[in-house]
Design a protein around this motif. Sequence first.
Motif, PDB file in Angstrom:
ATOM      1  N   VAL A  31     -23.312 -84.895 -84.720  1.00  0.00           N
ATOM      2  CA  VAL A  31     -24.800 -84.092 -85.498  1.00  0.00           C
ATOM      3  C   VAL A  31     -24.727 -84.076 -86.908  1.00  0.00           C
ATOM      4  CG1 VAL A  31     -26.283 -84.527 -83.189  1.00  0.00           C
ATOM      5  CG2 VAL A  31     -24.560 -82.221 -84.505  1.00  0.00           C
ATOM      6  N   PRO A  32     -25.843 -84.354 -88.073  1.00  0.00           N
ATOM      7  CA  PRO A  32     -26.049 -83.661 -88.329  1.00  0.00           C
ATOM      8  C   PRO A  32     -25.209 -82.365 -89.024  1.00  0.00           C
ATOM      9  CG  PRO A  32     -27.824 -84.161 -88.860  1.00  0.00           C
ATOM     10  CD  PRO A  32     -26.739 -85.093 -87.269  1.00  0.00           C
ATOM     11  N   VAL A  33     -24.987 -81.441 -89.749  1.00  0.00           N
ATOM     12  CA  VAL A  33     -24.600 -80.429 -90.667  1.00  0.00           C
ATOM     13  C   VAL A  33     -24.851 -79.789 -91.630  1.00  0.00           C
ATOM     14  CG1 VAL A  33     -23.451 -79.359 -88.317  1.00  0.00           C
ATOM     15  CG2 VAL A  33     -22.201 -80.164 -90.870  1.00  0.00           C
ATOM     16  N   VAL A  34     -25.704 -78.656 -92.469  1.00  0.00           N
ATOM     17  CA  VAL A  34     -25.075 -78.243 -93.931  1.00  0.00           C
ATOM     18  C   VAL A  34     -24.233 -76.715 -93.715  1.00  0.00           C
ATOM     19  CG1 VAL A  34     -26.513 -77.909 -95.542  1.00  0.00           C
ATOM     20  CG2 VAL A  34     -27.600 -79.196 -94.202  1.00  0.00           C
ATOM     21  N   ALA A  35     -23.337 -77.004 -94.458  1.00  0.00           N
ATOM     22  CA  ALA A  35     -22.286 -75.344 -94.991  1.00  0.00           C
ATOM     23  C   ALA A  35     -23.521 -74.578 -95.764  1.00  0.00           C
ATOM     24  CB  ALA A  35     -21.390 -75.781 -95.034  1.00  0.00           C
ATOM     25  N   LEU A  36     -23.267 -73.049 -96.218  1.00  0.00           N
ATOM     26  CA  LEU A  36     -24.081 -72.914 -96.120  1.00  0.00           C
ATOM     27  C   LEU A  36     -22.532 -72.109 -97.258  1.00  0.00           C
ATOM     28  CD1 LEU A  36     -27.304 -70.878 -94.859  1.00  0.00           C
ATOM     29  CD2 LEU A  36     -26.572 -72.887 -96.529  1.00  0.00           C
ATOM     30  N   LEU A  37     -22.255 -72.499 -98.630  1.00  0.00           N
ATOM     31  CA  LEU A  37     -20.859 -71.988 -98.726  1.00  0.00           C
ATOM     32  C   LEU A  37     -20.454 -70.104 -99.348  1.00  0.00           C
ATOM     33  CD1 LEU A  37     -20.026 -75.638-100.373  1.00  0.00           C
ATOM     34  CD2 LEU A  37     -19.683 -74.417 -98.261  1.00  0.00           C
ATOM     35  N   ASP A  38     -22.046 -69.592 -99.993  1.00  0.00           N
ATOM     36  CA  ASP A  38     -21.612 -68.420-100.986  1.00  0.00           C
ATOM     37  C   ASP A  38     -22.655 -67.624-100.212  1.00  0.00           C
ATOM     38  OD1 ASP A  38     -23.931 -69.692-101.701  1.00  0.00           O
ATOM     39  OD2 ASP A  38     -23.740 -69.503-104.131  1.00  0.00           O
ATOM     40  N   GLU A  39     -22.554 -67.663 -99.007  1.00  0.00           N
ATOM     41  CA  GLU A  39     -23.719 -66.915 -97.937  1.00  0.00           C
ATOM     42  C   GLU A  39     -22.876 -65.920 -96.992  1.00  0.00           C
ATOM     43  OE1 GLU A  39     -27.504 -67.366 -96.478  1.00  0.00           O
ATOM     44  OE2 GLU A  39     -28.197 -68.834 -98.169  1.00  0.00           O
ATOM     45  N   GLN A  40     -22.931 -64.669 -96.623  1.00  0.00           N
ATOM     46  CA  GLN A  40     -21.722 -64.482 -95.555  1.00  0.00           C
ATOM     47  C   GLN A  40     -22.856 -64.831 -94.408  1.00  0.00           C
ATOM     48  OE1 GLN A  40     -19.757 -61.782 -95.519  1.00  0.00           O
ATOM     49  NE2 GLN A  40     -20.234 -61.549 -97.778  1.00  0.00           N
ATOM     50  N   PRO A  41     -21.757 -64.776 -92.894  1.00  0.00           N
ATOM     51  CA  PRO A  41     -21.216 -65.980 -92.025  1.00  0.00           C
ATOM     52  C   PRO A  41     -22.980 -65.209 -91.271  1.00  0.00           C
ATOM     53  CG  PRO A  41     -19.578 -64.846 -92.121  1.00  0.00           C
ATOM     54  CD  PRO A  41     -20.324 -64.352 -93.332  1.00  0.00           C
ATOM     55  N   PHE A  42     -23.498 -65.827 -90.097  1.00  0.00           N
ATOM     56  CA  PHE A  42     -24.533 -65.125 -89.694  1.00  0.00           C
ATOM     57  C   PHE A  42     -24.930 -66.327 -88.427  1.00  0.00           C
ATOM     58  CE2 PHE A  42     -26.839 -67.036 -92.316  1.00  0.00           C
ATOM     59  CZ  PHE A  42     -27.696 -67.882 -91.891  1.00  0.00           C
ATOM     60  N   ALA A  43     -25.491 -66.137 -87.166  1.00  0.00           N
ATOM     61  CA  ALA A  43     -25.782 -66.802 -86.346  1.00  0.00           C
ATOM     62  C   ALA A  43     -27.028 -66.493 -86.302  1.00  0.00           C
ATOM     63  CB  ALA A  43     -24.938 -66.110 -84.987  1.00  0.00           C
ATOM     64  N   GLY A  44     -28.034 -67.806 -85.588  1.00  0.00           N
ATOM     65  CA  GLY A  44     -28.558 -68.203 -84.854  1.00  0.00           C
ATOM     66  C   GLY A  44     -29.402 -68.700 -84.533  1.00  0.00           C
ATOM     67  N   GLY A  45     -30.377 -68.381 -83.448  1.00  0.00           N
ATOM     68  CA  GLY A  45     -30.798 -70.087 -83.079  1.00  0.00           C
ATOM     69  C   GLY A  45     -32.602 -70.668 -83.977  1.00  0.00           C
ATOM     70  N   ALA A  46     -32.154 -71.610 -83.203  1.00  0.00           N
ATOM     71  CA  ALA A  46     -33.620 -72.827 -83.609  1.00  0.00           C
ATOM     72  C   ALA A  46     -34.622 -72.365 -82.634  1.00  0.00           C
ATOM     73  CB  ALA A  46     -32.681 -73.806 -84.549  1.00  0.00           C
ATOM     74  N   GLY A  47     -36.227 -72.805 -83.498  1.00  0.00           N
ATOM     75  CA  GLY A  47     -37.236 -73.022 -82.990  1.00  0.00           C
ATOM     76  C   GLY A  47     -37.506 -74.292 -82.019  1.00  0.00           C
ATOM     77  N   SER A  48     -37.447 -74.493 -81.052  1.00  0.00           N
ATOM     78  CA  SER A  48     -37.986 -75.993 -80.383  1.00  0.00           C
ATOM     79  C   SER A  48     -38.811 -76.740 -81.480  1.00  0.00           C
ATOM     80  CB  SER A  48     -38.456 -75.706 -79.066  1.00  0.00           C
ATOM     81  OG  SER A  48     -37.601 -74.801 -78.031  1.00  0.00           O
ATOM     82  N   PRO A  49     -38.514 -77.939 -80.969  1.00  0.00           N
ATOM     83  CA  PRO A  49     -38.707 -78.695 -81.806  1.00  0.00           C
ATOM     84  C   PRO A  49     -40.202 -79.267 -81.587  1.00  0.00           C
ATOM     85  CG  PRO A  49     -36.776 -80.355 -81.327  1.00  0.00           C
ATOM     86  CD  PRO A  49     -36.997 -78.600 -80.931  1.00  0.00           C
ATOM     87  N   ALA A  50     -40.961 -80.128 -82.342  1.00  0.00           N
ATOM     88  CA  ALA A  50     -42.173 -80.436 -81.636  1.00  0.00           C
ATOM     89  C   ALA A  50     -41.995 -81.482 -80.871  1.00  0.00           C
ATOM     90  CB  ALA A  50     -43.177 -81.257 -82.352  1.00  0.00           C
ATOM     91  N   PRO A  51     -42.600 -82.069 -79.655  1.00  0.00           N
ATOM     92  CA  PRO A  51     -42.101 -83.043 -78.410  1.00  0.00           C
ATOM     93  C   PRO A  51     -42.169 -84.736 -79.331  1.00  0.00           C
ATOM     94  CG  PRO A  51     -44.943 -82.578 -78.402  1.00  0.00           C
ATOM     95  CD  PRO A  51     -44.559 -81.477 -78.985  1.00  0.00           C
ATOM     96  N   ALA A  52     -41.716 -85.468 -79.004  1.00  0.00           N
ATOM     97  CA  ALA A  52     -41.753 -87.085 -79.475  1.00  0.00           C
ATOM     98  C   ALA A  52     -42.514 -87.225 -79.092  1.00  0.00           C
ATOM     99  CB  ALA A  52     -40.513 -87.369 -79.311  1.00  0.00           C
ATOM    100  N   LEU A  53     -43.195 -88.182 -80.449  1.00  0.00           N
ATOM    101  CA  LEU A  53     -44.666 -88.941 -80.398  1.00  0.00           C
ATOM    102  C   LEU A  53     -44.497 -90.166 -79.789  1.00  0.00           C
ATOM    103  CD1 LEU A  53     -46.371 -88.454 -83.280  1.00  0.00           C
ATOM    104  CD2 LEU A  53     -46.587 -87.245 -80.841  1.00  0.00           C
ATOM    105  N   PRO A  54     -44.932 -90.518 -77.858  1.00  0.00           N
ATOM    106  CA  PRO A  54     -44.483 -92.785 -78.059  1.00  0.00           C
ATOM    107  C   PRO A  54     -45.060 -92.984 -79.514  1.00  0.00           C
ATOM    108  CG  PRO A  54     -46.396 -90.625 -76.688  1.00  0.00           C
ATOM    109  CD  PRO A  54     -46.326 -90.241 -77.956  1.00  0.00           C
ATOM    110  N   ARG A  55     -44.587 -94.384 -79.426  1.00  0.00           N
ATOM    111  CA  ARG A  55     -44.100 -95.554 -80.094  1.00  0.00           C
ATOM    112  C   ARG A  55     -45.403 -95.410 -81.587  1.00  0.00           C
ATOM    113  NH1 ARG A  55     -39.980 -97.363 -82.339  1.00  0.00           N
ATOM    114  NH2 ARG A  55     -40.312 -99.225 -84.060  1.00  0.00           N
ATOM    115  N   ALA A  56     -46.564 -95.604 -80.348  1.00  0.00           N
ATOM    116  CA  ALA A  56     -47.931 -96.546 -81.287  1.00  0.00           C
ATOM    117  C   ALA A  56     -48.487 -94.986 -81.716  1.00  0.00           C
ATOM    118  CB  ALA A  56     -48.809 -96.853 -79.614  1.00  0.00           C
ATOM    119  N   GLU A  57     -48.197 -93.787 -81.725  1.00  0.00           N
ATOM    120  CA  GLU A  57     -48.806 -92.435 -81.766  1.00  0.00           C
ATOM    121  C   GLU A  57     -47.831 -92.458 -83.551  1.00  0.00           C
ATOM    122  OE1 GLU A  57     -49.098 -89.416 -78.776  1.00  0.00           O
ATOM    123  OE2 GLU A  57     -50.534 -90.328 -77.751  1.00  0.00           O
TER     124      GLU A  57
END
Length: 292
Positions: A115-141
Amino acid sequence: MGACASAGTHAALGWSLGGEAHVFVADDRFSRDLYHQLTGRDLKTALLTRSLVAVDASSARSVTVLSANGAAPARLTLARFHAGESCGAATAVSELVFAFPAGGGGGRSTPPSHVPVVALLDEQPFAGGAGSPAPALPRAEARDLVNRVAQRAESTSRGPRATLVRPLVVDADQSADAGEVVPIHGGYAVGFRARYATAASDTVLVTGVATTDVSLHELRWVARPRRLALQRGMTSQGIRYSVRGWVTGSGGGTLLLVDQIADVSARGSRATVLDAATRSVVASQPLALRCP
Protein backbone atom coordinates in the motif's frame (compact mmCIF):
# COMPACT_ATOMS: atom_id res chain seq x y z
CA MET A 1 17.42 12.67 10.35
CA GLY A 2 18.83 16.18 10.33
CA ALA A 3 19.99 15.96 6.72
CA CYS A 4 16.40 15.73 5.60
CA ALA A 5 15.45 19.11 7.01
CA SER A 6 18.65 20.77 5.84
CA ALA A 7 17.99 19.66 2.27
CA GLY A 8 14.44 20.99 2.38
CA THR A 9 12.88 17.53 2.09
CA HIS A 10 10.42 16.83 4.89
CA ALA A 11 8.49 13.81 3.59
CA ALA A 12 8.93 10.98 1.09
CA LEU A 13 6.52 8.79 -0.86
CA GLY A 14 6.78 5.03 -1.28
CA TRP A 15 5.27 1.62 -0.54
CA SER A 16 4.99 -0.85 2.32
CA LEU A 17 6.49 -4.30 1.91
CA GLY A 18 6.75 -7.16 4.41
CA GLY A 19 6.93 -5.17 7.65
CA GLU A 20 8.93 -2.37 6.04
CA ALA A 21 8.33 0.91 4.25
CA HIS A 22 10.44 1.79 1.21
CA VAL A 23 10.35 5.49 0.32
CA PHE A 24 12.28 7.45 -2.30
CA VAL A 25 13.77 10.93 -2.57
CA ALA A 26 15.08 12.06 -5.97
CA ASP A 27 17.38 14.91 -5.01
CA ASP A 28 21.15 15.30 -5.33
CA ARG A 29 21.61 17.47 -2.26
CA PHE A 30 19.44 15.27 -0.05
CA SER A 31 21.35 12.16 -1.14
CA ARG A 32 24.75 13.80 -0.68
CA ASP A 33 23.90 15.16 2.78
CA LEU A 34 22.33 11.95 4.05
CA TYR A 35 25.20 9.79 2.78
CA HIS A 36 27.70 12.08 4.49
CA GLN A 37 25.63 12.05 7.69
CA LEU A 38 25.60 8.24 7.75
CA THR A 39 29.18 7.56 6.60
CA GLY A 40 31.23 10.75 6.82
CA ARG A 41 32.22 10.22 3.17
CA ASP A 42 31.46 11.73 -0.24
CA LEU A 43 28.62 10.17 -2.26
CA LYS A 44 29.89 11.37 -5.63
CA THR A 45 33.15 9.53 -5.08
CA ALA A 46 31.33 6.38 -3.92
CA LEU A 47 29.21 6.32 -7.10
CA LEU A 48 32.12 6.78 -9.52
CA THR A 49 32.55 3.04 -10.09
CA ARG A 50 29.07 1.69 -9.31
CA SER A 51 25.45 2.73 -9.69
CA LEU A 52 24.26 1.64 -6.24
CA VAL A 53 25.68 2.07 -2.74
CA ALA A 54 23.95 0.54 0.30
CA VAL A 55 24.56 1.78 3.84
CA ASP A 56 23.54 0.19 7.14
CA ALA A 57 21.53 2.92 8.87
CA SER A 58 20.41 1.05 11.98
CA SER A 59 21.75 3.78 14.27
CA ALA A 60 19.46 6.43 12.78
CA ARG A 61 16.40 7.55 14.73
CA SER A 62 12.79 6.64 14.05
CA VAL A 63 10.29 8.56 11.94
CA THR A 64 6.54 8.41 11.37
CA VAL A 65 5.09 6.51 8.41
CA LEU A 66 1.59 7.47 7.27
CA SER A 67 -0.84 5.20 5.44
CA ALA A 68 -4.59 4.81 5.11
CA ASN A 69 -4.36 2.82 8.38
CA GLY A 70 -3.00 5.81 10.30
CA ALA A 71 0.43 6.83 11.61
CA ALA A 72 3.03 4.29 12.77
CA PRO A 73 6.59 4.73 14.05
CA ALA A 74 9.36 3.06 12.07
CA ARG A 75 13.16 3.00 12.27
CA LEU A 76 15.51 3.61 9.36
CA THR A 77 17.52 0.41 8.89
CA LEU A 78 18.99 0.73 5.40
CA ALA A 79 19.70 3.49 2.90
CA ARG A 80 20.37 2.74 -0.76
CA PHE A 81 21.84 5.48 -2.92
CA HIS A 82 21.18 5.14 -6.65
CA ALA A 83 23.25 7.05 -9.21
CA GLY A 84 21.54 9.58 -11.46
CA GLU A 85 19.63 8.04 -14.41
CA SER A 86 19.63 4.54 -12.86
CA CYS A 87 16.09 5.03 -11.53
CA GLY A 88 14.73 7.04 -14.45
CA ALA A 89 15.50 10.35 -12.72
CA ALA A 90 18.20 12.81 -13.69
CA THR A 91 19.31 13.14 -10.06
CA ALA A 92 20.63 10.71 -7.49
CA VAL A 93 17.88 8.83 -5.66
CA SER A 94 17.87 7.87 -1.99
CA GLU A 95 15.86 4.75 -1.18
CA LEU A 96 15.13 4.66 2.55
CA VAL A 97 14.03 1.40 4.19
CA PHE A 98 12.13 1.76 7.46
CA ALA A 99 11.24 -1.21 9.68
CA PHE A 100 8.10 -1.21 11.79
CA PRO A 101 8.42 -2.36 15.43
CA ALA A 102 8.50 -6.11 15.96
CA GLY A 103 5.32 -7.47 17.49
CA GLY A 104 3.13 -4.78 15.97
CA GLY A 105 4.30 -1.85 18.09
CA GLY A 106 2.46 0.46 15.73
CA GLY A 107 -0.81 -1.32 16.47
CA ARG A 108 -3.51 -1.22 13.85
CA SER A 109 -1.88 1.82 12.28
CA THR A 110 0.94 -0.32 10.85
CA PRO A 111 0.18 -0.65 7.13
CA PRO A 112 -0.25 -4.00 5.38
CA SER A 113 2.05 -4.84 2.49
CA HIS A 114 1.75 -3.24 -0.94
CA VAL A 115 0.00 0.00 0.00
CA PRO A 116 1.24 3.57 -0.53
CA VAL A 117 2.94 5.26 2.41
CA VAL A 118 4.40 8.66 3.23
CA ALA A 119 7.32 8.97 5.66
CA LEU A 120 7.62 12.19 7.69
CA LEU A 121 11.37 12.63 7.83
CA ASP A 122 11.85 15.40 10.37
CA GLU A 123 9.04 14.98 12.90
CA GLN A 124 9.12 13.09 16.18
CA PRO A 125 7.68 9.58 15.70
CA PHE A 126 4.13 8.95 16.84
CA ALA A 127 1.32 6.44 16.35
CA GLY A 128 -2.35 7.08 15.67
CA GLY A 129 -5.32 5.55 13.95
CA ALA A 130 -7.19 6.83 10.93
CA GLY A 131 -10.87 7.57 10.54
CA SER A 132 -12.90 5.21 8.39
CA PRO A 133 -13.31 6.33 4.77
CA ALA A 134 -16.72 6.96 3.25
CA PRO A 135 -18.36 3.91 1.67
CA ALA A 136 -17.39 3.13 -1.92
CA LEU A 137 -19.96 4.35 -4.43
CA PRO A 138 -21.60 2.06 -6.99
CA ARG A 139 -20.03 2.64 -10.39
CA ALA A 140 -23.03 4.52 -11.79
CA GLU A 141 -23.06 6.89 -8.80
CA ALA A 142 -19.31 7.40 -9.05
CA ARG A 143 -19.65 8.25 -12.75
CA ASP A 144 -22.43 10.73 -11.96
CA LEU A 145 -20.32 12.38 -9.24
CA VAL A 146 -17.30 12.73 -11.55
CA ASN A 147 -19.44 14.40 -14.22
CA ARG A 148 -21.10 16.81 -11.79
CA VAL A 149 -17.75 17.86 -10.33
CA ALA A 150 -16.34 18.38 -13.85
CA GLN A 151 -19.34 20.54 -14.79
CA ARG A 152 -18.82 22.61 -11.64
CA ALA A 153 -15.16 22.99 -12.58
CA GLU A 154 -15.98 24.21 -16.09
CA SER A 155 -18.39 26.81 -14.76
CA THR A 156 -15.81 28.17 -12.31
CA SER A 157 -12.76 28.11 -14.60
CA ARG A 158 -11.80 31.20 -16.57
CA GLY A 159 -12.78 31.29 -20.22
CA PRO A 160 -15.83 31.22 -22.50
CA ARG A 161 -18.60 28.78 -21.66
CA ALA A 162 -18.14 25.41 -23.29
CA THR A 163 -19.98 22.13 -23.83
CA LEU A 164 -18.78 18.76 -22.59
CA VAL A 165 -17.51 16.72 -25.56
CA ARG A 166 -18.73 13.45 -24.03
CA PRO A 167 -19.74 12.21 -20.57
CA LEU A 168 -16.84 11.13 -18.41
CA VAL A 169 -16.19 7.50 -17.53
CA VAL A 170 -14.60 6.26 -14.32
CA ASP A 171 -11.01 5.40 -15.22
CA ALA A 172 -7.96 6.80 -13.41
CA ASP A 173 -5.67 5.79 -16.29
CA GLN A 174 -7.59 7.43 -19.14
CA SER A 175 -6.04 10.73 -20.21
CA ALA A 176 -9.29 12.50 -21.20
CA ASP A 177 -13.07 12.12 -20.89
CA ALA A 178 -12.54 10.36 -17.55
CA GLY A 179 -12.14 10.77 -13.82
CA GLU A 180 -12.00 8.82 -10.58
CA VAL A 181 -13.63 8.80 -7.14
CA VAL A 182 -11.58 7.80 -4.08
CA PRO A 183 -13.41 7.36 -0.75
CA ILE A 184 -11.66 9.32 2.02
CA HIS A 185 -12.48 10.18 5.61
CA GLY A 186 -15.60 12.34 5.54
CA GLY A 187 -16.30 12.18 1.82
CA TYR A 188 -14.69 11.60 -1.56
CA ALA A 189 -11.70 12.80 -3.55
CA VAL A 190 -12.53 13.37 -7.21
CA GLY A 191 -10.08 13.86 -10.05
CA PHE A 192 -11.15 14.55 -13.63
CA ARG A 193 -9.88 15.24 -17.14
CA ALA A 194 -12.79 16.57 -19.21
CA ARG A 195 -12.76 17.83 -22.80
CA TYR A 196 -14.99 20.78 -23.63
CA ALA A 197 -15.80 22.42 -26.97
CA THR A 198 -16.23 26.20 -27.15
CA ALA A 199 -18.48 28.16 -29.50
CA ALA A 200 -15.36 29.02 -31.52
CA SER A 201 -14.83 25.27 -32.14
CA ASP A 202 -11.80 25.16 -29.87
CA THR A 203 -11.32 22.10 -27.66
CA VAL A 204 -10.03 22.58 -24.14
CA LEU A 205 -9.21 20.23 -21.31
CA VAL A 206 -10.53 21.07 -17.85
CA THR A 207 -8.75 19.16 -15.09
CA GLY A 208 -8.55 19.40 -11.32
CA VAL A 209 -9.02 17.67 -7.97
CA ALA A 210 -11.73 18.23 -5.37
CA THR A 211 -12.92 16.78 -2.10
CA THR A 212 -16.67 16.66 -1.73
CA ASP A 213 -19.78 14.95 -0.46
CA VAL A 214 -22.13 13.34 -2.98
CA SER A 215 -24.39 16.41 -3.06
CA LEU A 216 -21.46 18.83 -3.70
CA HIS A 217 -22.49 20.95 -0.70
CA GLU A 218 -19.02 20.47 0.81
CA LEU A 219 -17.03 20.69 -2.44
CA ARG A 220 -13.55 22.13 -2.01
CA TRP A 221 -10.84 22.41 -4.65
CA VAL A 222 -7.54 20.78 -3.73
CA ALA A 223 -6.06 21.38 -7.19
CA ARG A 224 -8.02 24.27 -8.68
CA PRO A 225 -9.55 23.60 -12.11
CA ARG A 226 -7.30 24.44 -15.04
CA ARG A 227 -8.48 25.08 -18.58
CA LEU A 228 -5.85 23.92 -21.08
CA ALA A 229 -5.89 24.32 -24.85
CA LEU A 230 -5.68 21.03 -26.74
CA GLN A 231 -3.90 20.45 -30.03
CA ARG A 232 -4.24 16.95 -31.47
CA GLY A 233 -5.35 15.80 -28.03
CA MET A 234 -2.22 17.13 -26.29
CA THR A 235 -1.61 20.11 -24.04
CA SER A 236 1.40 22.29 -24.81
CA GLN A 237 1.50 23.55 -21.24
CA GLY A 238 -0.02 22.60 -17.92
CA ILE A 239 -0.71 19.20 -16.37
CA ARG A 240 -3.50 16.67 -16.03
CA TYR A 241 -4.50 15.45 -12.57
CA SER A 242 -5.34 11.89 -11.53
CA VAL A 243 -6.12 10.86 -7.92
CA ARG A 244 -4.45 7.57 -6.98
CA GLY A 245 -5.27 7.19 -3.30
CA TRP A 246 -4.88 8.77 0.12
CA VAL A 247 -3.15 8.45 3.48
CA THR A 248 -4.03 9.96 6.82
CA GLY A 249 -2.36 13.27 7.68
CA SER A 250 -0.24 13.88 10.77
CA GLY A 251 -3.01 15.94 12.39
CA GLY A 252 -5.81 13.57 11.46
CA GLY A 253 -6.40 15.23 8.10
CA THR A 254 -6.17 13.73 4.63
CA LEU A 255 -3.23 13.61 2.23
CA LEU A 256 -4.14 12.83 -1.38
CA LEU A 257 -1.88 10.89 -3.72
CA VAL A 258 -2.15 12.74 -7.02
CA ASP A 259 -0.37 12.10 -10.31
CA GLN A 260 0.43 15.31 -12.17
CA ILE A 261 0.91 14.34 -15.81
CA ALA A 262 2.71 16.62 -18.29
CA ASP A 263 2.04 15.85 -21.96
CA VAL A 264 5.14 17.60 -23.31
CA SER A 265 7.71 15.98 -21.02
CA ALA A 266 7.65 12.61 -19.30
CA ARG A 267 10.20 13.95 -16.83
CA GLY A 268 7.87 16.81 -16.03
CA SER A 269 5.27 14.38 -14.68
CA ARG A 270 5.22 13.95 -10.90
CA ALA A 271 3.69 11.68 -8.28
CA THR A 272 2.70 14.08 -5.52
CA VAL A 273 1.19 14.11 -2.04
CA LEU A 274 -1.22 17.02 -1.54
CA ASP A 275 -2.63 18.15 1.79
CA ALA A 276 -6.39 18.28 1.20
CA ALA A 277 -6.85 21.11 3.72
CA THR A 278 -3.97 23.43 2.82
CA ARG A 279 -3.45 22.38 -0.85
CA SER A 280 0.29 22.29 -0.15
CA VAL A 281 2.62 19.71 -1.69
CA VAL A 282 3.88 17.44 1.11
CA ALA A 283 6.05 15.18 -1.06
CA SER A 284 6.86 14.76 -4.73
CA GLN A 285 8.88 12.45 -6.95
CA PRO A 286 9.21 11.79 -10.69
CA LEU A 287 6.23 9.78 -11.90
CA ALA A 288 8.52 7.53 -13.94
CA LEU A 289 10.76 6.73 -10.95
CA ARG A 290 11.71 3.04 -11.00
CA CYS A 291 14.72 1.83 -9.02
CA PRO A 292 16.31 -1.58 -9.70
